[in-house]
Write an enzyme that holds these catalytic residues in place. Structure first.
Site, mmCIF file in Angstrom:
data_model
loop_
_atom_site.group_PDB
_atom_site.id
_atom_site.type_symbol
_atom_site.label_atom_id
_atom_site.label_comp_id
_atom_site.label_asym_id
_atom_site.label_seq_id
_atom_site.Cartn_x
_atom_site.Cartn_y
_atom_site.Cartn_z
ATOM 1 N N CYS A 2 37.779 -54.893 -1.958
ATOM 2 C CA CYS A 2 36.469 -54.460 -1.496
ATOM 3 C C CYS A 2 36.662 -53.638 -0.225
ATOM 4 C CB CYS A 2 35.507 -55.591 -1.173
ATOM 5 S SG CYS A 2 35.219 -56.712 -2.542
ATOM 6 N N ARG A 28 39.772 -49.350 -2.872
ATOM 7 C CA ARG A 28 39.849 -50.799 -2.654
ATOM 8 C C ARG A 28 39.049 -51.593 -3.674
ATOM 9 N NH1 ARG A 28 41.715 -51.965 2.440
ATOM 10 N NH2 ARG A 28 40.826 -54.035 2.315
ATOM 11 N N TRP A 74 35.227 -55.055 -5.531
ATOM 12 C CA TRP A 74 36.170 -55.469 -6.579
ATOM 13 C C TRP A 74 35.857 -56.938 -6.789
ATOM 14 C CZ3 TRP A 74 40.204 -59.030 -7.046
ATOM 15 C CH2 TRP A 74 41.077 -58.828 -8.115
ATOM 16 N N ASN A 100 34.209 -58.498 2.790
ATOM 17 C CA ASN A 100 35.461 -58.358 2.023
ATOM 18 C C ASN A 100 36.258 -59.626 2.264
ATOM 19 O OD1 ASN A 100 37.929 -57.565 0.911
ATOM 20 N ND2 ASN A 100 38.562 -56.567 2.818
ATOM 21 N N GLY A 101 36.691 -60.283 1.182
ATOM 22 C CA GLY A 101 37.471 -61.508 1.333
ATOM 23 C C GLY A 101 36.917 -62.592 0.429
ATOM 24 N N GLU A 472 59.620 -50.905 -12.563
ATOM 25 C CA GLU A 472 58.578 -50.061 -11.964
ATOM 26 C C GLU A 472 58.048 -49.049 -12.990
ATOM 27 O OE1 GLU A 472 56.746 -50.149 -9.546
ATOM 28 O OE2 GLU A 472 56.025 -48.113 -9.237
ATOM 29 N N LYS A 476 54.103 -48.879 -13.961
ATOM 30 C CA LYS A 476 53.289 -47.664 -13.803
ATOM 31 C C LYS A 476 52.630 -47.317 -15.137
ATOM 32 C CE LYS A 476 53.133 -47.399 -10.661
ATOM 33 N NZ LYS A 476 53.191 -47.855 -9.285
ATOM 34 N N GLU A 479 49.808 -49.826 -15.997
ATOM 35 C CA GLU A 479 48.707 -49.721 -15.041
ATOM 36 C C GLU A 479 47.754 -48.564 -15.359
ATOM 37 O OE1 GLU A 479 49.100 -49.950 -10.274
ATOM 38 O OE2 GLU A 479 50.851 -49.338 -11.348
ATOM 39 N N HIS A 495 68.798 -60.350 -25.556
ATOM 40 C CA HIS A 495 68.523 -61.786 -25.449
ATOM 41 C C HIS A 495 67.084 -62.120 -25.824
ATOM 42 C CE1 HIS A 495 72.444 -62.554 -23.789
ATOM 43 N NE2 HIS A 495 72.262 -61.600 -22.890
ATOM 44 N N LYS A 593 43.516 -51.085 -4.894
ATOM 45 C CA LYS A 593 44.752 -50.732 -4.194
ATOM 46 C C LYS A 593 45.204 -51.831 -3.233
ATOM 47 C CE LYS A 593 47.397 -47.054 -2.557
ATOM 48 N NZ LYS A 593 48.307 -47.078 -3.700
#
Ligand code: F6R
Length: 598
Positions: A2, A28, A74, A100-101, A472, A476, A479, A495, A593
């Site tokens: 947020c 955010r 968010w 926010n939180g 990574e 990416k 996402e 395996h 983010k």
């Protein structure tokens, strides 16, 4: 997550300031947004969906005033909806709050308030705050005292701002969620992050946990938990507002991928000596450390940390890597002096902050490797090494990952007991920026993406320094394309994951010049035998031509640095796959983010 923004004393149209602020914070969170302008009555508008939905509403009404607050959400408590969007108000509609939180004790607070006759409209934890303020005012407190009393009843993490109808003062407080104040000529701002108001002022004050702020057209007053005035330092931010624009690229992510040569140069600037080939960072002048190193990080930053830990081990420093969400203080070595390094571009990730705080409590020396000056990690750690990537707006981390890798490469040298002068490694570090540029200029990643856009899934494999890059690459891809993607250390494929490999699951194999290449080529043959197309990312195309359906070539930068180049090719493939699928590249669904909840 947020984002919150507040402004008072502005002579710009207030909606311009609030909407500019929210667009600078949309990274955010972007499932709903809202604003409250303290006019005669509170003028409140909220909408589910991206900021553009709210923009449509306020452009018709254009509320006026000099003080207001805004929020981009968010969701944590209650799904995205107009009702759950912030600001939230008290029963009288005269107090508006953005937050926010996470308020951990909101259920008991809400039950008590409901028992006292308060009714709630939303499912959020935030809504208790305006009701607590209202309740304190009913008991005779003035506005500021009521705000303080309400905040003192909260448990959890918060950055909170409140406005009252007919008043131009904003009250704010923080605990474990970021909040920064902007000091203009006659206007004052608060926000979760600097890009929200950088267009209006570059002078900032970072609020500490437990502090309160009162912003009015007369100025800003910061107080501590007990109400005593705190002297604060005003810092100047060096970011150019232009840095935060798209500069003609379709997406921030693409722009930020293209900014990587500059990011590398900035990270190295004045830290690598041409004279004696040493690496130094002025921030770390007082860091004398010879004990074990533990990295704590999440997501992309964790992948950078895996890469960094390997470099440190190779240079003789015992280094381990932990997912921050799995780290507790019992993991800090008790007999030796540990250095715990939080790798976090935002410097605000709740899991990483929690791990760093655990390390601080256990008595370890802590170091933040971060992009954000004044972030919680930078302020709470004993040492900080800035990666200097500049603002990254795309939710998917790209240039900050490369900058983290470079900063970690430097850290591995700084912590090494002796630095060998004039090493090939230093020369290669300096050449890296031009090599990334050559990839950006010549990459055929778009054609590869076109060839495999309809694939069922994507697999990424690599060994050694390429193993974290494989992880990574997959992160990416999932996402931003929303397609199934997995990364493996190449040796692990046989395996278990090999069972998933089919003719419609391309395997991206990272094969850059080290002793591992031969083994990875062996794994490539295994997938080729199962009819999977192979895309080789390599500095030695002739070695793989016989097995690869496509080759993404990278210049040779040696075993330790070539994986950084290979990653750039993978970023581009993911970008172009997502682009062809028409995904929301800069703001992928369900993500934000800065993840400030645990
Ligand atoms: C992925 C991504 C995330 C972050 C993670 C940690 O593209 O950006 O996985 O890397 O949320 O964030 P920071 O580095 O801010 O601690």
């Amino acid at each position: 997550m947020c984002g919150i923004i507040g402004v008072t004393g502005t002579d710009e149209p207030i909606m311009d300031v609030l909407m500019t602020g929210l667009s600078g914070l949309e990274y955010r969170g972007y499932d709903s947004a809202g604003i409250a302008v303290a006019n005669g009555a509170l003028d409140i508008h909220k909408r589910e969906g991206k900021l553009s939905e709210l923009e449509g509403v306020v452009s018709e009404r254009s509320p006026e005033g000099v003080a207001g607050i805004g929020h981009t959400r968010w969701s944590t408590h209650g799904p995205p909806s107009d009702t759950n969007a912030h600001p939230h108000t008290d029963s009288t509609g005269t107090i508006a709050v953005v937050h926010n939180g996470i308020i951990e004790n909101y259920q008991s607070l809400r039950a008590t308030l409901e028992a006292n006759g308060h009714t709630f409209e939303s499912e959020t934890d935030t809504e208790v705050i305006p009701h607590l303020i209202e309740s304190a005012i009913d008991d005779g407190a003035d506005r500021e005292t009521a705000f303080r009393q309400a905040i003192h009843r909260l448990e959890g993490s918060y950055a909170v701002a409140a406005v009252f109808s007919g008043h131009e003062t904003i009250y704010a407080a923080r605990n474990e969620s970021p909040l920064v104040l902007g000091i203009g000529a006659d206007s004052y701002y608060l926000a979760s992050d600097v890009p929200a108001f950088i267009e209006f002022t570059d002078r900032v004050v970072y609020l500490e946990d437990g502090q309160f702020a009162r912003l009015s057209p007369a100025g800003v007053v910061v107080t501590d938990d007990q109400g005593s005035i705190v002297e604060t330092a005003v810092e100047r931010i060096e970011w150019d507002p232009e840095d935060a624009g798209k500069s003609g690229y379709d997406h921030y992510m693409l722009k930020e991928i293209h900014e990587q040569p500059t990011a590398i140069r900035k990270c190295l600037r004045e830290r690598v000596s041409e004279m004696d080939g040493s690496i130094t960072a002025s921030e770390l002048a007082n860091l004398e450390h010879t004990g074990p190193v533990q990295f704590v990080a999440c997501g992309t930053s964790y992948h950078a940390a895996l890469y960094g830990a390997r470099l440190l081990r190779e240079r003789g420093t015992y280094a381990q890597c932990f997912l921050a969400s799995e780290y507790t203080e019992t993991m800090v070595p008790i007999n030796e002096e540990a250095l715990v390094v939080g790798v976090t571009q935002s410097g605000e990730t709740a899991d990483t902050m929690s791990a760093l705080r655990a390390a601080n409590r256990a008595g370890a020396t802590t170091l933040a490797l971060t992009n954000v000056v004044g972030s919680s990690a930078a302020r709470e750690c004993d040492h900080v090494l800035y990666i200097r990537a500049g603002p990254e707006i795309g939710v998917a981390a790209t240039k900050t990952f490369v900058s983290q890798q470079i900063a970690l490469a430097m850290l591995s040298r700084i912590l090494a007991t002796s630095q060998s002068p004039n090493s090939t490694f230093l020369r290669r570090l300096r050449e890296l920026s031009d090599q990334v540029q050559s990839i950006l200029d010549e990459s055929n990643a778009r054609a590869v993406a076109e060839a495999y856009v309809d694939a069922d899934a994507y697999f990424f494999i690599g060994r050694g320094y390429n193993a974290p890059v494989a992880l990574e690459g997959a992160l990416k891809m999932k996402e931003i394309s929303y397609k199934h993607a997995e990364g493996f250390a190449a040796g692990e494929l046989k395996h278990g994951p090999l069972a998933l490999v089919t003719e419609n699951t391309p395997v991206f194999a990272l094969i850059t010049g080290d002793e591992n290449a031969v083994k990875t080529i062996g794994n490539v043959k295994e997938v080729e035998a199962r009819s999977a197309p192979v895309v080789a990312i390599t500095d030695s195309p002739s070695d793989v031509d016989a097995y690869a359906s496509h080759v993404l070539e990278v210049p040779s930068a040696g075993p330790r640095l070539s994986p950084i180049l290979a990653n750039v090719q993978l970023q581009l493939v993911s970008y172009w796959v997502a682009n062809q699928l028409g995904r929301s590249i800069d703001k992928p669904r369900n993500l934000a983010k800065s993840v400030t909840v645990q």
